[in-house]
Design an enzyme around this catalytic site. Sequence first.
Site, mmCIF file in Angstrom:
data_model
loop_
_atom_site.group_PDB
_atom_site.id
_atom_site.type_symbol
_atom_site.label_atom_id
_atom_site.label_comp_id
_atom_site.label_asym_id
_atom_site.label_seq_id
_atom_site.Cartn_x
_atom_site.Cartn_y
_atom_site.Cartn_z
ATOM 1 N N HIS A 36 0.842 -1.222 0.000
ATOM 2 C CA HIS A 36 0.000 0.000 0.000
ATOM 3 C C HIS A 36 0.872 1.266 0.000
ATOM 4 C CE1 HIS A 36 -3.555 -2.513 1.113
ATOM 5 N NE2 HIS A 36 -2.634 -3.181 1.787
ATOM 6 N N GLU A 53 9.914 8.147 -16.922
ATOM 7 C CA GLU A 53 8.559 8.683 -17.157
ATOM 8 C C GLU A 53 8.085 8.374 -18.576
ATOM 9 O OE1 GLU A 53 7.953 12.722 -14.853
ATOM 10 O OE2 GLU A 53 9.919 12.659 -15.790
#
Length: 418
Positions: free
Chosen positions: A113, A247
């Site tokens: 998480h 990216e």
Amino acid sequence: MLAQQGIIPRDDADAIIVGLSAVQDEIERGDFPWDPALEDLHMNIERRLTDLIGPAGARLHTGRSRNDQIALDMRLYTRAAIDDTIAGLRSVQRALVDLAGQYQEVLMPGYTHLQRAQPVLFAHHMLAYFEMLQRDVGRFTDCAVRMDVLPLGSGALAGVPYPTDRIAVALALEFAEISPNSMDAVADRDFLAEFHAAAAIAMMHISRLSEEIVIWSSREFDFVRLPDEFTTGSSIMPQKRNPDFAEIARGKTGRVYGSLMGILTVLKGLPLTYNRDLQEDKEGFFDTVDTLLSTLSVFADMLPGMKLNTHRVESLASESYMLATDLADYLVGKGVPFRDAHGVMRRLCQHCEADGMSLSDLPIAEYQRFAPQFDDDVYAITAAASVAARDNPGGTAPNRVAEGLARAKSILTSTETQ
Ligand SMILES: N/C(=N\CCC[C@H](N)C(=O)O)N[C@@H](CC(=O)O)C(=O)O
């Protein structure tokens, strides 16, 4: 084969072979006179061949159709693309193995998480990506095996009325089998859909690694430093080192997914057999091959220069709350049922957090207020001990990670000798 089988005269076959070689040279030199009015490359080549060698060129198309030709061409192209892709995946795997070896004993926080969860070895994290790419190699290999079928000889759709020797052609072009059904052979583009699907999954893996690299290279995390040549500056903020390559890889994953959807959509409504819609298989496929190969090449070059901030990751891995599960396991070792031990540690963590203390600062008397089973040996639980305790197959204990590293190296070595 056509001459061998007595379907066309030997002299004409020889002239065709010489002529096609000249055509190939023209294409490679870039001076082939492409004529859009001739529809596609097949008709351009046949016309040029006839211009070069005369009437023998008119025999080129004996016993074949553009439909089985293009089915063959796409298989040949895909076969080469699979070889290149597997080589690219191997290069990235090698870079991951080198990183794992370079920082083999370094501890880092493992996350679930995106919350700090338990300490792990950095090498374990790198080898997780090795395993993903290993499955990718498996998917591309499967695709290569399933498409290893010669469609030539299927004609337009129904087969051909000449005594062709399809097996000889399959051997010459290095296919394992000949297609058993001419209608399927000219209509089938499953192998392209499979390549696209394997490429989409491989790009998804690279995209997940990219995401980690973007996060890890942020000032907030400060886990890694990318080589200068794989960062870019900001046009306005002089201090910045943007992780553009990671990216862009993450972003390019989208177009590969798009092309997978494109080919599935082209195929889904087509009646048997060949339909001109199939010509739309090219653009997305070539783009996916180029995108995947260039992305793998960038990662194979970028990863070796990535520096791990070992001080930073080890100090975060040693943060005491990361050991809460180990302390619960410690109580289990003293006879406390796990669910009860979990409750003890939850209350202990809340208590320490409220007082701004770390678990390692807590006096033993305080521990014992929460569970009498705690003893002085609780202070022996460190991040290194936590990692060492995960000593079962696939765990993050140093000897298990060493096994994983050895496994990865042996896979790479065995493929180098193939
Ligand atoms: N147009 C056509 N085939 C095109 C195949 C190649 C096309 N450029 C492609 O990329 O799919 N028709 C068949 C015959 C037909 O099925 O009507 C042929 O000319 O051989």
